[in-house]
Design a protein around this motif. Structure first.
Motif, PDB file in Angstrom:
ATOM      1  N   THR A  64      24.793  22.425  39.340  1.00 27.39           N
ATOM      2  CA  THR A  64      25.228  21.535  38.266  1.00 27.39           C
ATOM      3  C   THR A  64      24.002  21.027  37.525  1.00 27.39           C
ATOM      4  O   THR A  64      22.895  21.035  38.057  1.00 27.39           O
ATOM      5  CB  THR A  64      26.082  20.381  38.826  1.00 27.39           C
ATOM      6  N   PHE A  65      24.186  20.574  36.304  1.00 29.92           N
ATOM      7  CA  PHE A  65      23.054  20.323  35.420  1.00 29.92           C
ATOM      8  C   PHE A  65      22.871  18.837  35.109  1.00 29.92           C
ATOM      9  O   PHE A  65      23.837  18.098  34.918  1.00 29.92           O
ATOM     10  CB  PHE A  65      23.230  21.111  34.119  1.00 29.92           C
ATOM     11  N   HIS A  66      21.636  18.433  35.088  1.00 26.21           N
ATOM     12  CA  HIS A  66      21.178  17.109  34.684  1.00 26.21           C
ATOM     13  C   HIS A  66      21.471  16.033  35.727  1.00 26.21           C
ATOM     14  O   HIS A  66      20.582  15.282  36.129  1.00 26.21           O
ATOM     15  CB  HIS A  66      21.786  16.706  33.335  1.00 26.21           C
ATOM     16  N   ASP A  67      22.736  15.937  36.169  1.00 30.03           N
ATOM     17  CA  ASP A  67      23.114  14.933  37.163  1.00 30.03           C
ATOM     18  C   ASP A  67      24.384  15.407  37.846  1.00 30.03           C
ATOM     19  O   ASP A  67      25.151  16.199  37.286  1.00 30.03           O
ATOM     20  CB  ASP A  67      23.341  13.577  36.482  1.00 30.03           C
ATOM     21  N   GLU A  68      24.616  14.920  39.056  1.00 25.63           N
ATOM     22  CA  GLU A  68      25.797  15.356  39.796  1.00 25.63           C
ATOM     23  C   GLU A  68      27.062  14.791  39.163  1.00 25.63           C
ATOM     24  O   GLU A  68      27.092  13.656  38.703  1.00 25.63           O
ATOM     25  CB  GLU A  68      25.703  14.919  41.257  1.00 25.63           C
ATOM     26  N   LYS A  69      28.119  15.606  39.140  1.00 27.77           N
ATOM     27  CA  LYS A  69      29.417  15.167  38.654  1.00 27.77           C
ATOM     28  C   LYS A  69      30.178  14.521  39.811  1.00 27.77           C
ATOM     29  O   LYS A  69      30.084  14.980  40.957  1.00 27.77           O
ATOM     30  CB  LYS A  69      30.200  16.352  38.094  1.00 27.77           C
ATOM     31  N   PRO A  70      30.939  13.462  39.566  1.00 22.11           N
ATOM     32  CA  PRO A  70      31.571  12.706  40.659  1.00 22.11           C
ATOM     33  C   PRO A  70      32.425  13.554  41.595  1.00 22.11           C
ATOM     34  O   PRO A  70      32.444  13.341  42.807  1.00 22.11           O
ATOM     35  CB  PRO A  70      32.419  11.665  39.921  1.00 22.11           C
ATOM     36  N   GLY A  71      33.144  14.538  41.049  1.00 25.63           N
ATOM     37  CA  GLY A  71      34.061  15.322  41.865  1.00 25.63           C
ATOM     38  C   GLY A  71      33.391  16.295  42.815  1.00 25.63           C
ATOM     39  O   GLY A  71      34.035  16.798  43.744  1.00 25.63           O
ATOM     40  N   LEU A  72      32.112  16.572  42.627  1.00 23.62           N
ATOM     41  CA  LEU A  72      31.450  17.569  43.463  1.00 23.62           C
ATOM     42  C   LEU A  72      31.195  17.074  44.873  1.00 23.62           C
ATOM     43  O   LEU A  72      31.064  17.877  45.803  1.00 23.62           O
ATOM     44  CB  LEU A  72      30.127  17.998  42.824  1.00 23.62           C
ATOM     45  N   ALA A  73      31.121  15.769  45.053  1.00 28.39           N
ATOM     46  CA  ALA A  73      30.785  15.227  46.367  1.00 28.39           C
ATOM     47  C   ALA A  73      31.835  15.569  47.416  1.00 28.39           C
ATOM     48  O   ALA A  73      31.527  15.662  48.608  1.00 28.39           O
ATOM     49  CB  ALA A  73      30.612  13.708  46.277  1.00 28.39           C
ATOM     50  N   ASP A  74      33.075  15.783  46.992  1.00 30.94           N
ATOM     51  CA  ASP A  74      34.157  16.038  47.935  1.00 30.94           C
ATOM     52  C   ASP A  74      34.389  17.523  48.209  1.00 30.94           C
ATOM     53  O   ASP A  74      35.274  17.883  48.982  1.00 30.94           O
ATOM     54  CB  ASP A  74      35.457  15.414  47.410  1.00 30.94           C
TER      55      ASP A  74
END
Length: 513
Positions: A213-223
């Motif tokens: 993922t680019f620039h910063d983590e997206k909230p949904g990726l943590a799960d």
């Protein structure tokens, strides 16, 4: 972390700051290629399944960096349907480099297998579905561009990618696995009414082993049950800090919408002054509110109404607003999506007591401006407040004073956290903070020191607050108000007046000049 919508805004702001999207795509593709190298040795087979947008464009770049691998690029659709210029340029670069490519016109022909031979770029016939799985599959179909449950061709392609994974392929997703909501991590469409009722096809998403993922983590990726790599692709910090054209991207209207769906605003003010509440109310209309009402003393109601036939004016007995009017105005406010409180209200003791009592019991969204501002720190309220002071009013609220904008940004952020509300401090550089996030606006010009421009800003923020989060409403309002002022100054020079901004607010809110 950064949401999908905010990421789109930051990406557009980076472009406005002079960072070409083509450069970001080159960096993104290189980052995905590094991930492929981490999971497979040179000579391994890599199939890239690509959409027709910039997510696919990232993978076109990736293919150019994998010269030591057996690479095949599969485009879901015809090359002439590629949706962006930079993605098309990178597809053309693959053709020129004679990297094996395949345009899949019929998704039923798609195979995700090793050893494809479709270098001519014109084939629509995929290999048999029972071929050998490649060592790596790159999912570059949609990324954060997903809206709703997957449909073909992406739906079938996601199923084929998952089959390849079951057969031993490692799946690397570009930005977000296709079919996954970037903000929630859920399979898109899983909570729809059709699914709840047990009708329709089951929603599908790519089951990725790794995500770049680019620039910063997206909230949904943590799960997700996947390893996540956050790649720095060269987006400057300024693209998040400073307001820009990307902040306007969410200001769209459903063509099927009805009256009232874009907000109803109540302006509470007037008494000693008639112009201030009128400026705010007219600005709220120009900033997109469907209906705007003004609550003011009867002594000035006729004058306020005379400024514009577009306003709905409610007059209350007396020359100033006072605690006796509290219940009526509170009841009126309950029927609105946002209240702009303070323009032209005056600072008489009964009026300030009225402000205290209103804020103490109200639970909606309130833009607090002008004479009402000093009351805010002493009131315990469940309302959502957006305070819009200039630096002198900020000091009256007990807030900080700092001349340099960077110091002021830090100080305003701390003050917003202390009082628990969003604060927009007007100045050459406007500072917007909510205690967690800070943004800085640089639009505007010295001609806007004329009286009334703050009233226009308060009205614009009030309209935006009916459909946007408080921080976003304040940041967009400051940006659009400044752009309107810049347009007025370009035409009129330093002799602009506040009403010149109102008529140019729609221009300031457009995503193009």
């Amino acid at each position: 972390m950064i949401t999908a919508d905010r990421m789109a805004a930051v990406d557009a702001n980076a472009a406005a700051l002079g960072v070409p999207r083509s450069k970001l795509m080159e960096s993104s593709g290189n980052a995905v290629a590094r991930e492929v190298r981490d999971v497979a040795d040179p000579g391994a087979s890599v199939t890239l399944v690509c959409g027709r947008g910039n997510n696919g464009g990232d993978a076109f770049v990736t293919a150019r960096f994998l010269t030591d691998y057996e690479v095949t690029v599969k485009l879901l659709g015809r090359p002439d349907s590629i949706g962006t210029d930079i993605a098309r340029e990178n597809w053309n670069a693959l053709e020129a480099a004679e990297i094996p490519i395949e345009a899949v016109a019929d998704v039923s022909d798609l195979s995700v297998t090793a050893g494809d031979d479709s270098a001519d770029g014109d084939s629509t016939d995929g290999d048999s579905a029972d071929g050998n799985a490649p060592d790596v599959v790159v999912d570059a179909m949609l990324g954060t561009g997903l809206t709703g449950a997957l449909r073909d061709p992406e739906r079938t392609a996601a199923q084929r990618i998952n089959e390849a994974r079951e057969a031993g392929a490692t799946v690397v997703a570009v930005d977000v696995p296709t079919g996954i909501d970037a903000d929630t991590g859920e399979v898109a469409g899983a909570e729809s009414a059709e699914m709840a009722a047990g009708t329709g096809a089951e929603p599908v998403a790519v089951e990725a082993d790794r995500v770049v993922t680019f620039h910063d983590e997206k909230p949904g990726l943590a799960d997700l049950d996947a390893a996540v790599t956050v790649a720095d692709i060269g987006i400057p910090e300024a693209a998040e800090l400073f307001t820009g054209p990307g902040d306007l991207l969410g200001l769209t209207r459903d063509p099927r919408s009805h009256k009232g769906e874009h907000g109803e605003v109540l302006v509470v003010g007037g008494g000693p002054y008639t112009g201030a509440p009128t400026l705010s109310a007219r600005a709220a209309l120009r900033a997109g509110a469907d209906l705007v009402r003004v609550a003011c003393p009867k002594g000035v109601a006729r004058e306020v109404q005379a400024f514009s036939e577009n306003l709905i004016v409610r007059g209350f007995s007396g020359e100033t607003l006072a605690p006796a009017h509290l219940e009526q105005i509170r009841s009126l406010a309950a029927d609105h999506d946002a209240v702009v409180f303070g323009p032209g209200l005056g600072d008489a003791a009964p009026t300030l007591e009225f402000v205290r009592e209103f804020l103490a019991e109200y639970t909606g969204t309130v833009v607090v401006d002008a004479d009402a501002l000093p009351v805010v720190p002493e009131v315990d309220t469940d309302a959502t407040l957006i305070c819009t002071p200039h630096q002198g009013e900020l000091r009256q609220m007990g807030g900080p004073s700092a001349d340099e904008w960077r110091e002021r940004a830090d100080a305003v952020q701390a003050f917003a956290a202390e009082i628990g509300h969003t604060v927009l401090v007007k100045g050459a550089y406007d500072v917007v903070a909510d205690g967690e996030t800070v943004r800085v606006n640089r639009t505007g010009n010295p001609g806007m020191t004329v009286g009334g421009t703050g009233d226009v800003l308060a009205g614009a923020v009030g309209a935006l607050a009916t459909t946007n989060a408080p921080l976003d409403a304040a940041a967009i309002g400051a940006y659009a108000n400044g752009r309107a002022g810049d347009a007025a100054a370009e035409e009129l020079g330093d002799g602009l007046v506040a009403t010149d901004l109102i008529d140019r607010l729609p221009q300031g809110l457009r995503t193009h000049d």
